[in-house]
Design a protein around this motif. Structure first.
Motif, mmCIF file in Angstrom:
data_model
loop_
_atom_site.group_PDB
_atom_site.id
_atom_site.type_symbol
_atom_site.label_atom_id
_atom_site.label_comp_id
_atom_site.label_asym_id
_atom_site.label_seq_id
_atom_site.Cartn_x
_atom_site.Cartn_y
_atom_site.Cartn_z
ATOM 1 N N CYS A 1 88.301 41.133 39.461
ATOM 2 C CA CYS A 1 87.065 40.561 38.908
ATOM 3 C C CYS A 1 87.157 40.251 37.416
ATOM 4 O O CYS A 1 86.256 39.611 36.869
ATOM 5 C CB CYS A 1 85.904 41.517 39.146
ATOM 6 S SG CYS A 1 85.491 41.722 40.884
ATOM 7 N N LEU B 1 84.960 38.815 45.640
ATOM 8 C CA LEU B 1 85.422 39.866 46.552
ATOM 9 C C LEU B 1 85.156 39.499 48.008
ATOM 10 O O LEU B 1 85.968 39.799 48.881
ATOM 11 C CB LEU B 1 84.767 41.199 46.189
ATOM 12 C CG LEU B 1 85.230 41.783 44.854
ATOM 13 C CD1 LEU B 1 84.384 42.980 44.468
ATOM 14 C CD2 LEU B 1 86.711 42.154 44.904
ATOM 15 N N ALA C 1 81.239 37.947 40.896
ATOM 16 C CA ALA C 1 82.147 39.038 41.261
ATOM 17 C C ALA C 1 82.011 39.373 42.742
ATOM 18 O O ALA C 1 83.013 39.571 43.443
ATOM 19 C CB ALA C 1 81.871 40.271 40.402
#
Length: 69
Positions: A31, A56, A52
């Motif tokens: 991130c 992911l 972020a």
């Protein structure tokens, strides 16, 4: 008391890290943040940047599609 969205995002982040089999330092590297930031996100004390979570989630989708191939 933490606002509900922070806790909800923290739970979402925790689930993503578990599914990706990542520890905090690895998630931080992906991130582009510090390990402390990941800790703050997971504890619900800091707002998680939406990009972020998206990053992911995309990483998880790529990982899952790589396993199927």
């Amino acid at each position: 008391m933490c606002p509900r969205p922070l806790k909800s995002d923290a739970n979402r982040l925790n689930r993503l890290l578990w599914e990706l089999n990542l520890v905090n330092i690895e998630a931080a590297e992906i991130c582009g943040v510090s390990e402390r930031t990941i800790y703050n996100w997971l504890s619900g004390t800091s707002k998680i940047h939406p990009s972020a979570l998206k990053l992911l989630e995309l990483t998880l989708r790529l990982q899952q599609s790589a396993v199927k191939v």
